[in-house]
Design a protein around this motif. Structure first.
Motif, PDB file in Angstrom:
ATOM      1  N   GLY A  89       3.043   8.826  -0.797  1.00  0.00           N
ATOM      2  CA  GLY A  89       3.716   8.201   0.339  1.00  0.00           C
ATOM      3  C   GLY A  89       4.466   6.948  -0.070  1.00  0.00           C
ATOM      4  N   MET A  90       5.272   6.426   0.840  1.00  0.00           N
ATOM      5  CA  MET A  90       6.071   5.233   0.558  1.00  0.00           C
ATOM      6  C   MET A  90       5.180   4.003   0.374  1.00  0.00           C
ATOM      7  SD  MET A  90       9.230   5.489   3.245  1.00  0.00           S
ATOM      8  CE  MET A  90      10.262   6.937   3.381  1.00  0.00           C
ATOM      9  N   ARG A  91       5.645   3.095  -0.461  1.00  0.00           N
ATOM     10  CA  ARG A  91       4.986   1.796  -0.618  1.00  0.00           C
ATOM     11  C   ARG A  91       5.636   0.825   0.365  1.00  0.00           C
ATOM     12  NH1 ARG A  91       2.392   0.376  -4.997  1.00  0.00           N
ATOM     13  NH2 ARG A  91       3.550  -1.563  -5.300  1.00  0.00           N
ATOM     14  N   HIS A  95       0.843  -1.186   0.000  1.00  0.00           N
ATOM     15  CA  HIS A  95       0.000   0.000   0.000  1.00  0.00           C
ATOM     16  C   HIS A  95       0.883   1.243   0.000  1.00  0.00           C
ATOM     17  CE1 HIS A  95      -3.733  -2.146   0.574  1.00  0.00           C
ATOM     18  NE2 HIS A  95      -3.223  -2.792   1.592  1.00  0.00           N
ATOM     19  N   SER A  96       0.419   2.287  -0.667  1.00  0.00           N
ATOM     20  CA  SER A  96       1.106   3.577  -0.650  1.00  0.00           C
ATOM     21  C   SER A  96       0.643   4.379   0.562  1.00  0.00           C
ATOM     22  CB  SER A  96       0.807   4.338  -1.941  1.00  0.00           C
ATOM     23  OG  SER A  96       1.284   3.630  -3.064  1.00  0.00           O
ATOM     24  N   GLY A  97       1.208   5.567   0.692  1.00  0.00           N
ATOM     25  CA  GLY A  97       0.784   6.460   1.758  1.00  0.00           C
ATOM     26  C   GLY A  97       1.448   6.223   3.094  1.00  0.00           C
ATOM     27  N   HIS A  98       2.557   5.487   3.113  1.00  0.00           N
ATOM     28  CA  HIS A  98       3.249   5.225   4.376  1.00  0.00           C
ATOM     29  C   HIS A  98       4.363   6.235   4.641  1.00  0.00           C
ATOM     30  CE1 HIS A  98       1.495   1.157   3.738  1.00  0.00           C
ATOM     31  NE2 HIS A  98       1.407   1.187   5.051  1.00  0.00           N
ATOM     32  N   GLU A  99       4.603   6.462   5.902  1.00  0.00           N
ATOM     33  CA  GLU A  99       5.803   7.162   6.357  1.00  0.00           C
ATOM     34  C   GLU A  99       6.647   6.131   7.100  1.00  0.00           C
ATOM     35  OE1 GLU A  99       4.866  10.496   8.795  1.00  0.00           O
ATOM     36  OE2 GLU A  99       3.229  11.167   7.495  1.00  0.00           O
ATOM     37  N   VAL A 100       7.856   5.877   6.607  1.00  0.00           N
ATOM     38  CA  VAL A 100       8.736   4.885   7.236  1.00  0.00           C
ATOM     39  C   VAL A 100      10.101   5.516   7.458  1.00  0.00           C
ATOM     40  CG1 VAL A 100       9.666   2.547   7.126  1.00  0.00           C
ATOM     41  CG2 VAL A 100       7.507   3.072   5.959  1.00  0.00           C
ATOM     42  N   ARG A 101      10.538   5.514   8.710  1.00  0.00           N
ATOM     43  CA  ARG A 101      11.834   6.124   9.062  1.00  0.00           C
ATOM     44  C   ARG A 101      12.767   5.074   9.630  1.00  0.00           C
ATOM     45  NH1 ARG A 101      13.530   9.406  13.776  1.00  0.00           N
ATOM     46  NH2 ARG A 101      11.388   9.375  14.515  1.00  0.00           N
ATOM     47  N   ASP A 143      11.057   2.070  -1.759  1.00  0.00           N
ATOM     48  CA  ASP A 143      11.262   3.518  -1.786  1.00  0.00           C
ATOM     49  C   ASP A 143      12.752   3.792  -1.941  1.00  0.00           C
ATOM     50  OD1 ASP A 143      10.079   6.357  -1.089  1.00  0.00           O
ATOM     51  OD2 ASP A 143      11.913   6.133   0.114  1.00  0.00           O
ATOM     52  N   ALA A 144      13.112   4.635  -2.890  1.00  0.00           N
ATOM     53  CA  ALA A 144      14.520   4.882  -3.201  1.00  0.00           C
ATOM     54  C   ALA A 144      15.257   5.547  -2.034  1.00  0.00           C
ATOM     55  CB  ALA A 144      14.639   5.740  -4.460  1.00  0.00           C
ATOM     56  N   ALA A 145      14.651   6.593  -1.447  1.00  0.00           N
ATOM     57  CA  ALA A 145      15.333   7.312  -0.367  1.00  0.00           C
ATOM     58  C   ALA A 145      15.584   6.407   0.827  1.00  0.00           C
ATOM     59  CB  ALA A 145      14.508   8.530   0.049  1.00  0.00           C
ATOM     60  N   PHE A 146      14.587   5.584   1.192  1.00  0.00           N
ATOM     61  CA  PHE A 146      14.753   4.666   2.324  1.00  0.00           C
ATOM     62  C   PHE A 146      15.836   3.634   2.012  1.00  0.00           C
ATOM     63  CE2 PHE A 146      13.924   0.868   4.755  1.00  0.00           C
ATOM     64  CZ  PHE A 146      13.626   1.343   6.023  1.00  0.00           C
ATOM     65  N   ALA A 147      15.762   3.016   0.831  1.00  0.00           N
ATOM     66  CA  ALA A 147      16.734   1.991   0.457  1.00  0.00           C
ATOM     67  C   ALA A 147      18.150   2.557   0.420  1.00  0.00           C
ATOM     68  CB  ALA A 147      16.364   1.386  -0.896  1.00  0.00           C
ATOM     69  N   GLN A 148      18.295   3.767  -0.084  1.00  0.00           N
ATOM     70  CA  GLN A 148      19.621   4.382  -0.169  1.00  0.00           C
ATOM     71  C   GLN A 148      20.172   4.733   1.209  1.00  0.00           C
ATOM     72  OE1 GLN A 148      19.045   7.616  -2.960  1.00  0.00           O
ATOM     73  NE2 GLN A 148      18.355   6.175  -4.548  1.00  0.00           N
ATOM     74  N   ASP A 149      19.294   5.148   2.127  1.00  0.00           N
ATOM     75  CA  ASP A 149      19.725   5.431   3.495  1.00  0.00           C
ATOM     76  C   ASP A 149      20.283   4.166   4.146  1.00  0.00           C
ATOM     77  OD1 ASP A 149      20.122   6.459   6.035  1.00  0.00           O
ATOM     78  OD2 ASP A 149      17.995   6.629   6.533  1.00  0.00           O
TER      79      ASP A 149
END
Length: 413
Positions: free
Chosen positions: A219-221, A15-21, A357-363
């Motif tokens: 949002g993130m998937r 699902h989209s619309g997630h915030e994952v930190r 998500d690219a930003a999460f994976a790259q982090d």
């Protein structure tokens, strides 16, 4: 990756619309978790394998107590083997404040001689006010403290995530079912408990649908994968297999207890042979005999195929994370509690969050790269092949014991 399934059997929908930190270690995880618990107004659901109040672990216990005193419904589930006996003073403080505590499969004398008691609660989950969720590999255990080794000079290497979105309700629903199942073991009124579970599930299904309809496409998937002994026996392992099988550029896996089965070994070898850069960050310090030696017999074939293996040495590596093609057009990352060894993949209750998500994976990729560069020792295939005879014998003895234990449980790996 497909928007549908990464697991086998019942399809897993992203699902989209997630915030994952991403959170690294207790130094990032504990402050975020405590802040959310201090702001809780309705409920805290919490599960962990180890609950140790040494050093910063005491701050988590205090947050539970303070929340319960404010009238928040606080439920804490711990594993009977990982945590052992809850100290009487802590249990009394919990009871006085109204913190509800349950122990999953309490270990009594000689109980572990029976394979049915090898099934453990190994996942680390927390849901607060049905709005925010934490998932990962981090126990309630200070990064600079180990129950068996004492004070650590460097922090334990581990990760968790803080997430908002539709998967929060999925986590809460799963935790509710386990909580009431544990209650049923000690409560004669099982019919009443079954009705309570049905009511909670109906309310949460409606709530989850509302959240999904309100989620923004930008949002993130993300998806939440469980491993249990009913309908989700191999979902996490199949998620790894599909991600590795579709990798085009890079696979990085950091895993504390690494003894992959035939399918996972083959997936890694095939990826390396088709030109994918495959890097493994594994435990480099001796912690337990089985954990240290049982995994090594599989290293030879991986190294021969071109897989790069790094051993983390500054402290204990406890992470269970992976990244595939972080800078590609289909980035994939997972953070969770599942090791890549038989106990986690065949017996224990586990939970992993998967993020596209690219930003999460790259982090995550950058943190793992830094650990390999500055804290990891790359294994040389020739040196590994010439390791002393005593080490090779211990490796094969440990692997044989592990295979025997798997056979006793009636599983194949």
């Amino acid at each position: 990756m497909s928007p549908e399934a990464v697991g086998g059997g019942k399809r897993v929908v992203f699902h989209s619309g997630h915030e994952v930190r991403l959170l690294q270690g207790t130094q990032e995880f504990f402050p975020a978790l405590i802040a959310d618990m201090n702001a809780a107004t309705r409920s805290i659901q919490f599960e962990t394998y180890i609950f140790d109040c040494t050093a910063s672990g005491e701050q988590i216990a205090e947050a539970f107590i303070n929340a319960a005193r404010r009238g928040v419904d606080v439920r804490v589930a711990v594993d009977g083997f990982g945590t052992g006996l809850i100290p009487a003073p802590l249990r009394e403080r919990f009871e006085a404040a109204g913190v509800q505590l349950q122990v999953f499969s309490a270990v009594r004398q000689f109980a572990l001689l029976l394979p049915r008691h090898w099934r453990r609660l190994h996942r680390k989950l927390c849901v607060i006010d049905d709005e925010v969720m934490y998932c990962g590999g981090i126990n309630v255990l200070d990064d600079f403290w180990d129950p068996n080794h004492g004070k650590l000079e460097a922090p334990r290497f581990d990760f968790a995530v803080r997430a908002k979105g539709a998967l929060v309700d999925q986590a809460s629903d799963n935790m509710d079912k386990l909580w009431w199942r544990m209650r049923a073991v000690h409560d004669a009124s099982k019919r009443k408990i079954s009705r309570a579970v049905a009511d909670l599930r109906a309310a949460r299904v409606a709530q989850s649908a509302a959240k999904r309809s309100a989620a923004k496409a930008k949002g993130m998937r993300a998806a939440l994968l469980f491993r249990d002994n009913l309908r989700n026996r191999s979902r996490i392992e199949k998620a790894y297999l599909r991600a590795i099988g579709s990798a085009r550029e890079e696979v990085i896996i950091a895993n504390a207890y690494f003894m992959p089965g035939r399918k996972l070994r083959r997936a890694l070898i095939l990826a390396a042979e088709r030109g994918v850069r495959v890097q493994l960050l594994l435990q480099g310090r001796y912690e337990y005999f089985m954990q240290f030696h049982a995994s090594r017999p599989v290293y030879g074939a991986l190294l021969k195929a071109g897989v790069q293996i790094f051993e983390y040495s500054p402290s204990f590596l406890h992470a269970k994370v992976a990244v595939v093609d972080a800078y590609g057009d289909r980035p994939w990352a997972t953070v969770g509690s599942s090791n890549l060894e038989p106990l986690s993949l065949l017996l224990a209750r586990e939970a992993n969050v998967v993020v596209e998500d690219a930003a999460f994976a790259q982090d995550l990729q950058q943190r793992l790269k830094e650990a390999m560069e500055h804290a990891g020792r790359q294994m040389d295939p020739d040196v590994f092949a010439r390791r002393p005879l005593r080490e090779r014998v211990l490796d094969h003895v440990a692997a044989a014991i592990m295979r025997s234990l798997i056979w006793v449980t009636g599983n194949r790996y």
